[in-house]
Enzyme design. Structure first.
Site, PDB file in Angstrom:
ATOM      1  CB  CYS A  91      39.949  46.756  18.192  1.00 17.86           C
ATOM      2  SG  CYS A  91      41.321  47.737  18.820  1.00 17.86           S
ATOM      3  CG  HIS A  92      36.534  51.364  22.909  1.00 16.13           C
ATOM      4  ND1 HIS A  92      35.336  51.433  23.174  1.00 16.13           N
ATOM      5  CD2 HIS A  92      37.355  51.811  23.546  1.00 16.13           C
ATOM      6  CE1 HIS A  92      35.571  51.907  24.360  1.00 16.13           C
ATOM      7  NE2 HIS A  92      36.724  52.249  24.797  1.00 16.13           N
TER       8      HIS A  92
END
Length: 72
Positions: A19-20
């Site tokens: 989810c970076h």
């Protein structure tokens, strides 16, 4: 981390969590483990799946080690 991955174009990997956000920043988890930010930013994330084989793992490890040695 990004430089290392650019040196290994056949490896599907990331420098951050799934989810970076885009951009280069140190992983919060790696920082929480106590690594300094300048070292944490060099971390890479590899994911294994059911179809991952030992041969693939060994090839990836070898490619990453060779790339690291060429960069240092």
């Amino acid at each position: 981390g990004n430089e290392l991955l650019r040196a290994c174009p056949k490896i599907a990997a990331s420098t951050g969590s799934a989810c970076h956000e885009a951009g280069e920043s140190a992983s919060a988890v790696i920082l929480a483990m106590g690594l300094p930010a300048e070292e944490a930013i060099g971390s890479v994330r590899l994911t294994l799946g059911r179809s991952s084989t030992q041969v693939q793992i060994d090839l990836a490890a070898d490619a990453l080690a060779k790339a690291w040695n060429s960069l240092t």
